[in-house]
Structure formats: structure tokens, C-alpha cells
Write a protein that holds these residues in place. Structure first.
Motif, PDB file in Angstrom:
ATOM      1  N   CYS A  42       0.845  -1.202   0.000  1.00 24.12           N
ATOM      2  CA  CYS A  42       0.000   0.000   0.000  1.00 24.12           C
ATOM      3  C   CYS A  42       0.875   1.245   0.000  1.00 24.12           C
ATOM      4  O   CYS A  42       1.758   1.400   0.829  1.00 24.12           O
ATOM      5  CB  CYS A  42      -0.932   0.004   1.205  1.00 24.12           C
ATOM      6  SG  CYS A  42      -2.042   1.420   1.229  1.00 24.12           S
ATOM      7  N   LEU A  43       0.589   2.130  -0.992  1.00 28.81           N
ATOM      8  CA  LEU A  43       1.324   3.389  -1.108  1.00 28.81           C
ATOM      9  C   LEU A  43       0.770   4.466  -0.189  1.00 28.81           C
ATOM     10  O   LEU A  43       1.336   5.532  -0.086  1.00 28.81           O
ATOM     11  CB  LEU A  43       1.186   3.918  -2.546  1.00 28.81           C
ATOM     12  CG  LEU A  43       1.904   3.167  -3.666  1.00 28.81           C
ATOM     13  CD1 LEU A  43       1.399   3.676  -4.998  1.00 28.81           C
ATOM     14  CD2 LEU A  43       3.401   3.401  -3.534  1.00 28.81           C
ATOM     15  N   ASN A  44      -0.358   4.168   0.424  1.00 29.91           N
ATOM     16  CA  ASN A  44      -1.043   5.170   1.253  1.00 29.91           C
ATOM     17  C   ASN A  44      -1.430   6.394   0.420  1.00 29.91           C
ATOM     18  O   ASN A  44      -1.449   7.517   0.921  1.00 29.91           O
ATOM     19  CB  ASN A  44      -0.126   5.583   2.417  1.00 29.91           C
ATOM     20  CG  ASN A  44      -0.928   5.965   3.646  1.00 29.91           C
ATOM     21  OD1 ASN A  44      -2.151   5.895   3.647  1.00 29.91           O
ATOM     22  ND2 ASN A  44      -0.243   6.409   4.695  1.00 29.91           N
ATOM     23  N   CYS A  45      -1.717   6.164  -0.876  1.00 33.50           N
ATOM     24  CA  CYS A  45      -1.992   7.284  -1.784  1.00 33.50           C
ATOM     25  C   CYS A  45      -3.394   7.859  -1.602  1.00 33.50           C
ATOM     26  O   CYS A  45      -3.651   9.011  -1.947  1.00 33.50           O
ATOM     27  CB  CYS A  45      -1.795   6.850  -3.228  1.00 33.50           C
ATOM     28  SG  CYS A  45      -2.983   5.574  -3.750  1.00 33.50           S
ATOM     29  N   GLY A  46      -4.322   7.050  -1.116  1.00 31.16           N
ATOM     30  CA  GLY A  46      -5.680   7.542  -0.858  1.00 31.16           C
ATOM     31  C   GLY A  46      -6.601   7.533  -2.062  1.00 31.16           C
ATOM     32  O   GLY A  46      -7.727   8.022  -1.985  1.00 31.16           O
ATOM     33  N   ILE A  47      -6.145   6.957  -3.187  1.00 29.14           N
ATOM     34  CA  ILE A  47      -7.019   6.912  -4.379  1.00 29.14           C
ATOM     35  C   ILE A  47      -8.300   6.134  -4.062  1.00 29.14           C
ATOM     36  O   ILE A  47      -9.398   6.520  -4.455  1.00 29.14           O
ATOM     37  CB  ILE A  47      -6.274   6.278  -5.584  1.00 29.14           C
ATOM     38  CG1 ILE A  47      -5.168   7.211  -6.046  1.00 29.14           C
ATOM     39  CG2 ILE A  47      -7.239   5.965  -6.728  1.00 29.14           C
ATOM     40  CD1 ILE A  47      -4.255   6.626  -7.114  1.00 29.14           C
ATOM     41  N   CYS A  48      -8.133   5.042  -3.319  1.00 26.88           N
ATOM     42  CA  CYS A  48      -9.312   4.223  -2.980  1.00 26.88           C
ATOM     43  C   CYS A  48     -10.344   5.055  -2.198  1.00 26.88           C
ATOM     44  O   CYS A  48     -11.540   4.995  -2.500  1.00 26.88           O
ATOM     45  CB  CYS A  48      -8.903   2.978  -2.195  1.00 26.88           C
ATOM     46  SG  CYS A  48      -7.873   3.300  -0.758  1.00 26.88           S
ATOM     47  N   CYS A  98      -7.019   0.978  -7.493  1.00 23.73           N
ATOM     48  CA  CYS A  98      -5.781   0.903  -6.695  1.00 23.73           C
ATOM     49  C   CYS A  98      -4.566   0.588  -7.578  1.00 23.73           C
ATOM     50  O   CYS A  98      -4.549  -0.424  -8.280  1.00 23.73           O
ATOM     51  CB  CYS A  98      -5.932  -0.164  -5.615  1.00 23.73           C
ATOM     52  SG  CYS A  98      -4.371  -0.458  -4.738  1.00 23.73           S
ATOM     53  N   PRO A  99      -3.531   1.426  -7.545  1.00 27.53           N
ATOM     54  CA  PRO A  99      -2.346   1.171  -8.377  1.00 27.53           C
ATOM     55  C   PRO A  99      -1.579  -0.082  -7.960  1.00 27.53           C
ATOM     56  O   PRO A  99      -0.775  -0.598  -8.726  1.00 27.53           O
ATOM     57  CB  PRO A  99      -1.497   2.431  -8.168  1.00 27.53           C
ATOM     58  CG  PRO A  99      -1.999   3.081  -6.938  1.00 27.53           C
ATOM     59  CD  PRO A  99      -3.433   2.682  -6.785  1.00 27.53           C
ATOM     60  N   PHE A 100      -1.841  -0.566  -6.763  1.00 25.11           N
ATOM     61  CA  PHE A 100      -1.160  -1.772  -6.292  1.00 25.11           C
ATOM     62  C   PHE A 100      -1.962  -3.046  -6.595  1.00 25.11           C
ATOM     63  O   PHE A 100      -1.518  -4.149  -6.276  1.00 25.11           O
ATOM     64  CB  PHE A 100      -0.944  -1.689  -4.777  1.00 25.11           C
ATOM     65  CG  PHE A 100       0.480  -1.461  -4.386  1.00 25.11           C
ATOM     66  CD1 PHE A 100       1.290  -2.520  -3.956  1.00 25.11           C
ATOM     67  CD2 PHE A 100       1.029  -0.196  -4.455  1.00 25.11           C
ATOM     68  CE1 PHE A 100       2.607  -2.302  -3.611  1.00 25.11           C
ATOM     69  CE2 PHE A 100       2.342   0.027  -4.107  1.00 25.11           C
ATOM     70  CZ  PHE A 100       3.144  -1.028  -3.683  1.00 25.11           C
ATOM     71  N   ASN A 102      -4.687  -3.774  -5.099  1.00 23.06           N
ATOM     72  CA  ASN A 102      -5.383  -4.219  -3.881  1.00 23.06           C
ATOM     73  C   ASN A 102      -6.888  -4.172  -4.091  1.00 23.06           C
ATOM     74  O   ASN A 102      -7.383  -3.431  -4.946  1.00 23.06           O
ATOM     75  CB  ASN A 102      -5.083  -3.282  -2.702  1.00 23.06           C
ATOM     76  CG  ASN A 102      -3.626  -3.279  -2.337  1.00 23.06           C
ATOM     77  OD1 ASN A 102      -2.937  -4.291  -2.468  1.00 23.06           O
ATOM     78  ND2 ASN A 102      -3.142  -2.133  -1.876  1.00 23.06           N
ATOM     79  N   PRO A 104      -9.548  -3.186  -1.464  1.00 21.61           N
ATOM     80  CA  PRO A 104     -10.000  -2.835  -0.109  1.00 21.61           C
ATOM     81  C   PRO A 104     -11.384  -3.413   0.196  1.00 21.61           C
ATOM     82  O   PRO A 104     -11.626  -3.911   1.299  1.00 21.61           O
ATOM     83  CB  PRO A 104     -10.016  -1.302  -0.114  1.00 21.61           C
ATOM     84  CG  PRO A 104      -8.993  -0.936  -1.161  1.00 21.61           C
ATOM     85  CD  PRO A 104      -9.112  -1.987  -2.217  1.00 21.61           C
TER      86      PRO A 104
HETATM   87  S1  SF4 Z   1      -5.429   3.027  -3.619  1.00 21.37           S
HETATM   88 FE1  SF4 Z   1      -4.283   1.159  -3.096  1.00 21.37          FE
HETATM   89  S2  SF4 Z   1      -2.212   1.876  -2.653  1.00 21.37           S
HETATM   90 FE2  SF4 Z   1      -3.551   3.682  -2.581  1.00 21.37          FE
HETATM   91  S3  SF4 Z   1      -4.153   3.865  -0.404  1.00 21.37           S
HETATM   92 FE3  SF4 Z   1      -5.720   2.649  -1.424  1.00 21.37          FE
HETATM   93  S4  SF4 Z   1      -5.087   0.530  -1.115  1.00 21.37           S
HETATM   94 FE4  SF4 Z   1      -3.285   1.805  -0.691  1.00 21.37          FE
END
Ligand code: SF4
Ligand code: SF4
Length: 242
Positions: A42-48, A98-100, A102, A104
Motif C-alpha cells: 500500500c502506497l497510502n496514496c488515498g485513491i481508494c 488501486c495502483p497496487f 489491492n 479494499p
Molecule cells: S489506492 Fe491502493 S495503494 Fe492507494 S491507499 Fe488505497 S489501497 Fe493503498
């Protein structure tokens, strides 16, 4: 409070839970067969969270949930399972963004399953209003007949539903199963199918989970299952006699 217990939440809603219990819960989350598919980092980017509809209306953030899991914050995970995980609408917009890679929403689904397994009060509170739905679903395999799926029964569909309602009627009639057309017959399930369904609920642990969450509903369902099984045995005996 024992030496290993941890207090979580504000003074009005605080609850105590041992370190052992927290690790047990986290172990069940990690062992879920889908866990590794739903979390990759998780990049903690907050897109989700930016794309999450529930985050707009509730004190809820998928980013926070993923971060709690990724950083193995056991107390935070337990705390989120008391309320926040039930705010997710399971729309999976987050998973598409999510760019990873994931999911959620998928992780929330796992947390919900584990909260049911552990008989958490939050799961009991959330599921209690759905006991009639669960009764129908578990005993018949479905809870709605297609002819019940109408704008009258689902006011929240809004006025534009009329645009697709007509094609739906045609589609329903195109399904070549008499049970798909009426409320009366939709809940009449072949006896052998019912018995197979009950065996699946038993073997997959669904019934054990139900007992943890709602003992009364569990008792009612077990009575219905026993009756159906007796009926099925009688039917088999009759076939032997013939
Ligand atoms: S979009 Fe993906 S990488 Fe970014 S905060 Fe949410 S779970 Fe983490
Ligand atoms: S699945 Fe849940 S967390 Fe993901 S966008 Fe939808 S409501 Fe938000």
C-alpha cells in the motif's frame, strides 16, 4: 484489566481484548484464502478513499483499512471491525482504481467473515434485521422470486427503473424454468436439492457461523432441515417399496 489486555475505543464504548485474541483474529484474516489476492502492498496514496462512495457519507476510509492490515496494527484492525467495516457498500470501485492491485472492498469482506466467525457484537447487530432473508436463503437457496423484483418493492431504484423494467419482464419470461415466474413456486425447492444445500451449509461451516451469530435463527433452521430430511427419507423408502 489483566496485564496482557488492551483497552480500545472511547470511554463509553471501550472494550477489552487480550493480545492473544487479537493475534487469533489477525491469524484468521491472514489465513483467509483470498487475503493474498486482495492485498499486495500500500502506497497510502488515498485513491481508494477518493473514489469510495461510502467514504463520502460515513466516517470510513478504505485507505485506513488497508493501512491497518498492511502495517499489522492489530488493535486498529479490531477497532475497525467494531463498526467501520460495515460501512462499505461492496461496490469494488476501490479495487478497480488501486495502483497496487489491492481490493479494499475484498479485504473488508474478509474482515466481515472473520467478525462473524468470532461472534462479534457488531456482526450480530448488523445481521439481526436480515434474519428473515437468511432464513429463506439458507432453507430454499434463494430469497427473492423474479416477479418480486419490481419498482414497487424497491423504491430506492428511483424513477428511471421504468426504462429497464419492461426488458426485465421479457427476460424473466425467456428463462425456461417455471419456478422463476411466480412467488408461489420460487420457494418450492426440489427435496434432493434442499438436502444437498443443507449438507453444503454444514460442511462449509456456514451453520456453525450462524449459530455463533443468531442462536434462535439457527434453531429454527435446524428444525426445518430435520423436517425436510425426514420427508426425503420417507420419499426414498417409498421408492424402495415401489
Ligand atoms: S489506492 Fe491502493 S495503494 Fe492507494 S491507499 Fe488505497 S489501497 Fe493503498
Ligand atoms: S467496495 Fe467498499 S471500500 Fe471499496 S469503493 Fe466500494 S464502498 Fe468503498
Amino acid at each position: 484489566m489483566s496485564a496482557t489486555a488492551i483497552t480500545i475505543g472511547d470511554p463509553l464504548t471501550e472494550h477489552e481484548v487480550s493480545r492473544e485474541k487479537l493475534e487469533d483474529i489477525f491469524g484468521d484474516i491472514c489465513e483467509h484464502p483470498l487475503y493474498d489476492h486482495e492485498l499486495h502492498g500500500c502506497l497510502n496514496c488515498g485513491i481508494c478513499t477518493a473514489t469510495c462512495p461510502s467514504a463520502h457519507y460515513f466516517d470510513y476510509s478504505p485507505r485506513e483499512i488497508v493501512q491497518l492490515l498492511w502495517t499489522e496494527n492489530l488493535e486498529g484492525i479490531y477497532d475497525a471491525m467494531q463498526e467501520k467495516i460495515w460501512a462499505c457498500a461492496q461496490c469494488y470501485t476501490c479495487a478497480a482504481r488501486c495502483p497496487f492491485g489491492n481490493s479494499p472492498g475484498g479485504l473488508v469482506s474478509i474482515l466481515r467473515e472473520v467478525s462473524i466467525k468470532h461472534g462479534m457484537q457488531s456482526a450480530k447487530d448488523v445481521l439481526r434485521p436480515f434474519s428473515r432473508v437468511m432464513l429463506k436463503l439458507i432453507t430454499t437457496g434463494n430469497q427473492l422470486a423474479p416477479n418480486m423484483i419490481t419498482p414497487d418493492h424497491f423504491a430506492d431504484w428511483g424513477p428511471n427503473i421504468s426504462k429497464i423494467d419492461a426488458p426485465l419482464q421479457v427476460l424473466r419470461k425467456a428463462v425456461p424454468m417455471p419456478t422463476m415466474h411466480t412467488t408461489d413456486t420460487a420457494w418450492v425447492v426440489n427435496l434432493k436439492t434442499s438436502i444437498e444445500l443443507y449438507t453444503i451449509w454444514e460442511e462449509s461451516g456456514v451453520l456453525d457461523q450462524l449459530e455463533t451469530i443468531d442462536e434462535n435463527l439457527f434453531d429454527v433452521i435446524i428444525d426445518i432441515m430435520d423436517e425436510k430430511r425426514e420427508e426425503y427419507e420417507d420419499w426414498l423408502d417409498e421408492q424402495d417399496d415401489d
